[in-house]
Write an enzyme that holds these catalytic residues in place. Structure first.
Site, short mmCIF file in Angstrom:
data_model
loop_
_atom_site.label_atom_id
_atom_site.label_comp_id
_atom_site.label_asym_id
_atom_site.label_seq_id
_atom_site.Cartn_x
_atom_site.Cartn_y
_atom_site.Cartn_z
N LYS A 13 0.58 -1.14 0.33
CA LYS A 13 -0.24 0.18 -0.19
C LYS A 13 0.62 1.39 -0.15
O LYS A 13 0.34 2.63 -0.48
CB LYS A 13 -0.74 -0.25 1.49
N ARG A 87 -5.76 2.82 12.20
CA ARG A 87 -5.77 1.61 12.35
C ARG A 87 -6.18 0.93 13.52
O ARG A 87 -6.38 -0.48 13.74
CB ARG A 87 -3.88 1.97 12.73
N ARG A 126 12.53 -8.56 2.00
CA ARG A 126 12.05 -7.59 1.45
C ARG A 126 13.85 -7.02 1.73
O ARG A 126 14.10 -7.01 2.57
CB ARG A 126 10.88 -6.76 1.98
N ARG A 155 15.20 -5.14 7.47
CA ARG A 155 14.53 -4.77 8.43
C ARG A 155 14.48 -5.58 9.38
O ARG A 155 14.14 -6.98 9.34
CB ARG A 155 13.12 -4.15 8.81
N ARG A 166 4.02 -9.36 13.69
CA ARG A 166 3.20 -7.88 13.54
C ARG A 166 1.65 -8.10 12.22
O ARG A 166 0.66 -7.34 12.70
CB ARG A 166 3.55 -7.25 12.06
P1 AMP Z 1 3.99 1.87 8.50
O1 AMP Z 1 5.34 2.52 8.08
O2 AMP Z 1 2.70 1.99 8.60
O3 AMP Z 1 4.51 -0.35 9.32
O4 AMP Z 1 3.91 2.22 10.41
C1 AMP Z 1 4.86 1.92 10.90
C2 AMP Z 1 4.82 1.81 12.56
O5 AMP Z 1 4.39 3.34 13.17
C3 AMP Z 1 3.59 0.61 12.64
O6 AMP Z 1 4.80 -0.59 13.29
C4 AMP Z 1 3.04 1.92 14.18
O7 AMP Z 1 3.99 1.42 15.32
C5 AMP Z 1 3.31 3.33 14.00
N1 AMP Z 1 2.40 3.48 13.29
C6 AMP Z 1 2.16 3.82 11.85
N2 AMP Z 1 0.48 4.29 11.69
C7 AMP Z 1 -0.27 4.31 13.07
C8 AMP Z 1 -1.08 4.32 13.71
N3 AMP Z 1 -2.51 4.52 12.68
N4 AMP Z 1 -2.12 4.45 14.99
C9 AMP Z 1 -0.32 3.39 15.57
N5 AMP Z 1 0.66 3.35 15.55
C10 AMP Z 1 0.93 4.12 14.49
#
Ligand code: AMP
Length: 214
Positions: A13, A87, A126, A155, A166
């Protein structure tokens, strides 16, 4: 266009949202990117969020809410693609209230659907260039040979145990948000399998053009 791109980690996404925003002139808002930026800059919010982001846990909603609402407001509500927000159901309710108060609403919520085995394969293959942040995939987009091997890393949260963790968080906390939008007639499920271009084509077709100009 005012769109939420929704889906589990590794579904693609982020790349689709970036491409969509470049092509359609909407602002790409990724709360993950904003949080990582705040952490790098050492802001108070970044310091509070750091341990959650690094361990793959959800950051407390109140911290993310302000970040997302400020970024949306900065677009003057002309056009945005939300990636990684909302989320949780609580965040979906906040977003709904916030947009209503501003006299606007989402055009649609697009949920990218990919079977779990494909996601695990994508995440485990990845690789990231630690200097540029560019993502690669060992099969579909291998790191160029002229990049020194020690710059290409995996990562920590893409290791097998972390991936499962996750995906569990996604199932428990984030998947219910789909039903929340479905009940409100806003959710469209998009097949996330196939090439990047195929998936992009499905996304564009699902965005209501009549409202995308406003
Ligand atoms: P992402 O890059 O979208 O995978 O986000 C990386 C990390 O940021 C996630 O694993 C969460 O720790 C935090 N994060 C991002 N968006 C949110 C959200 N809407 N609510 C809570 N934590 C978030």
């Amino acid at each position: 266009m005012k769109v939420v791109l929704f889906g589990p980690p590794g579904v693609g996404k982020g790349s689709q949202a970036r491409f969509l925003s470049d092509r359609e002139g909407a602002v790409h808002i990724s709360t993950g990117v904003l949080l990582r930026r705040a952490i790098r800059s050492g802001t108070e919010l970044g310091q509070k969020a750091q341990s959650y982001v690094e361990s793959g846990k959800l950051v407390p909603g109140v911290l993310v809410r302000a970040l997302a609402e400020d970024a949306i407001r900065a677009t003057n509500f002309k056009g945005f693609v939300l990636d990684g927000y909302p989320r949780t159901i609580e965040q979906a309710e906040w977003l709904d209230e916030f947009l209503q108060e501003e006299g606007t609403q989402l055009d649609t919520v697009l949920s990218l659907e990919v079977p779990a085995d494909v996601i695990i394969d994508r995440l485990s293959k990845r690789r990231v260039d630690k200097e540029t942040g560019e993502n690669y995939h060992l099969d579909f987009k291998p790191p160029p040979a002229d990049i020194p091997a020690d710059r290409i890393i995996q990562r920590k949260d893409d290791m097998p145990d972390a991936i499962l963790h996750r995906l569990e968080i996604y199932d428990k906390e984030t998947h219910p948000v789909q039903d929340w939008y479905r009940q409100r007639g806003m959710l469209q499920e998009i097949d996330g399998r196939g090439s990047f271009e195929e998936v992009y084509g499905r996304i564009v077709n699902a965005i209501p053009t009549s409202r995308s100009a406003s």
